[in-house]
Design a protein around this motif. Structure first.
Motif, short mmCIF file in Angstrom:
data_model
loop_
_atom_site.label_atom_id
_atom_site.label_comp_id
_atom_site.label_asym_id
_atom_site.label_seq_id
_atom_site.Cartn_x
_atom_site.Cartn_y
_atom_site.Cartn_z
N ILE A 14 -113.05 -56.30 46.10
CA ILE A 14 -114.29 -55.55 45.93
C ILE A 14 -114.66 -55.52 44.45
N ARG A 15 -115.91 -55.21 44.21
CA ARG A 15 -116.39 -55.04 42.83
C ARG A 15 -116.68 -53.55 42.63
N PRO A 16 -116.39 -53.04 41.44
CA PRO A 16 -116.59 -51.61 41.20
C PRO A 16 -117.98 -51.10 41.56
N GLU A 17 -119.01 -51.90 41.36
CA GLU A 17 -120.37 -51.45 41.67
C GLU A 17 -120.65 -51.38 43.18
N GLU A 18 -119.71 -51.82 44.00
CA GLU A 18 -119.88 -51.78 45.45
C GLU A 18 -119.32 -50.51 46.07
N TRP A 19 -119.18 -49.47 45.28
CA TRP A 19 -118.55 -48.23 45.75
C TRP A 19 -119.22 -47.66 46.99
N ALA A 20 -120.55 -47.75 47.11
CA ALA A 20 -121.24 -47.18 48.28
C ALA A 20 -120.84 -47.93 49.56
N ALA A 21 -120.68 -49.24 49.46
CA ALA A 21 -120.24 -50.02 50.62
C ALA A 21 -118.77 -49.71 50.94
N VAL A 22 -117.96 -49.48 49.89
CA VAL A 22 -116.56 -49.08 50.09
C VAL A 22 -116.52 -47.75 50.85
N LYS A 23 -117.35 -46.83 50.44
CA LYS A 23 -117.41 -45.52 51.10
C LYS A 23 -117.82 -45.68 52.57
N GLN A 24 -118.85 -46.47 52.82
CA GLN A 24 -119.32 -46.65 54.20
C GLN A 24 -118.27 -47.30 55.08
N LEU A 25 -117.57 -48.30 54.55
CA LEU A 25 -116.53 -48.96 55.33
C LEU A 25 -115.40 -47.98 55.65
N ARG A 26 -115.04 -47.13 54.71
CA ARG A 26 -114.01 -46.12 54.96
C ARG A 26 -114.45 -45.15 56.05
N LEU A 27 -115.69 -44.69 55.97
CA LEU A 27 -116.21 -43.78 57.00
C LEU A 27 -116.24 -44.46 58.37
N ASP A 28 -116.63 -45.72 58.40
CA ASP A 28 -116.64 -46.46 59.67
C ASP A 28 -115.22 -46.60 60.22
N ALA A 29 -114.25 -46.87 59.34
CA ALA A 29 -112.86 -47.00 59.78
C ALA A 29 -112.36 -45.70 60.39
N LEU A 30 -112.76 -44.59 59.79
CA LEU A 30 -112.29 -43.29 60.28
C LEU A 30 -112.94 -42.88 61.59
N ARG A 31 -113.98 -43.58 61.99
CA ARG A 31 -114.60 -43.35 63.31
C ARG A 31 -113.95 -44.17 64.40
N ASP A 32 -113.06 -45.08 64.04
CA ASP A 32 -112.39 -45.93 65.02
C ASP A 32 -111.57 -45.06 65.98
N PRO A 33 -111.51 -45.41 67.25
CA PRO A 33 -110.78 -44.59 68.22
C PRO A 33 -109.30 -44.37 67.91
N VAL A 34 -108.65 -45.27 67.16
CA VAL A 34 -107.24 -45.06 66.82
C VAL A 34 -107.05 -44.57 65.39
N ALA A 35 -108.12 -44.16 64.75
CA ALA A 35 -108.04 -43.71 63.35
C ALA A 35 -107.05 -42.56 63.19
N HIS A 36 -106.96 -41.70 64.19
CA HIS A 36 -106.07 -40.54 64.06
C HIS A 36 -104.61 -40.94 63.89
N ILE A 37 -104.22 -42.14 64.34
CA ILE A 37 -102.84 -42.57 64.11
C ILE A 37 -102.76 -43.66 63.04
N ALA A 38 -103.88 -44.12 62.56
CA ALA A 38 -103.87 -45.21 61.58
C ALA A 38 -104.13 -44.74 60.14
N PHE A 39 -104.74 -43.58 59.98
CA PHE A 39 -105.11 -43.10 58.65
C PHE A 39 -104.62 -41.68 58.43
N LEU A 40 -104.41 -41.34 57.18
CA LEU A 40 -103.93 -40.01 56.83
C LEU A 40 -105.08 -39.12 56.37
N GLU A 41 -106.26 -39.41 56.86
CA GLU A 41 -107.46 -38.67 56.45
C GLU A 41 -108.40 -38.61 57.65
N THR A 42 -109.15 -37.55 57.75
CA THR A 42 -110.13 -37.44 58.82
C THR A 42 -111.51 -37.89 58.32
N TYR A 43 -112.36 -38.21 59.25
CA TYR A 43 -113.73 -38.58 58.92
C TYR A 43 -114.41 -37.45 58.15
#
Length: 186
Positions: A14-43
């Motif tokens: 990633i490039r530092p100026e892509e932070w908004a896309a990084v944020k969106q991808l993280r939020l999308d990942a946390l919406r995944d049905p198995v996110a509760h067992i895959a990540f240590l953070e909630t949406y």
């Protein structure tokens, strides 16, 4: 249109100026049905973080960083199909779980591939990029933690060359929260 193969994606840091896309991808990942067992953070927790958090994260793990690197897989249509981040851990320090770090190693975190891009080898392509970066940083091994109940992820990690080390970490007093360490030795 045919389903893309792993060769159809551009995998890059990633490039530092892509932070908004990084944020969106993280939020999308946390919406995944198995996110509760895959990540240590909630949406909800991730959504509540200020933009400055994601800006700092993109700088700290962006192109050119020597301490962490986040890779994304860009699909032929330009969407970010998946991501993996590798943190560099130094011998003589303590890791996030309080265990001593005995050797210089990469630590894979934040693994996510969008459901419509799964099953085509993309996860291995992302891992290859992350592991290659860790070797370039002179890591002796690369590790990750995977939930004991996440059989799909464990299978993907095995296909990428990782295997269980025997270390089990619990995030709570509930043994159902056990995480298994998987490693790839140099």
């Amino acid at each position: 249109m045919s389903t893309p193969t792993s060769d159809d994606y551009v995998v890059r840091a990633i490039r530092p100026e892509e932070w908004a896309a990084v944020k969106q991808l993280r939020l999308d990942a946390l919406r995944d049905p198995v996110a509760h067992i895959a990540f240590l953070e909630t949406y909800e927790d991730a959504l509540a973080r200020p933009d400055s958090f994601y800006q700092e994260r993109a700088i700290g793990s962006g192109e050119g960083s020597g301490t962490a690197q986040q890779f994304i897989a860009e699909a032929p249509d330009g969407t970010w199909a998946g991501t993996v981040t590798v943190l560099l851990e130094q011998a003589g320090t303590t890791d996030w779980a309080g265990y001593p770090v005995e050797r210089r190693q990469g630590h894979v975190v934040g693994v996510f591939v969008r459901p419509e891009h799964r099953g085509n080898g993309l996860i291995k392509t992302l891992f290859d990029a992350g592991v290659s970066w860790a070797w370039q940083q002179r890591a002796d091994r690369v590790r990750l933690f995977v939930h004991a109940d996440n059989a799909r992820a464990q299978g993907a990690y095995r296909k990428a060359g990782f295997g269980p080390s025997g270390l089990v970490v619990s995030f709570s007093k509930d043994e159902a929260e056990n995480e298994l360490e998987f490693v790839l030795e140099r």
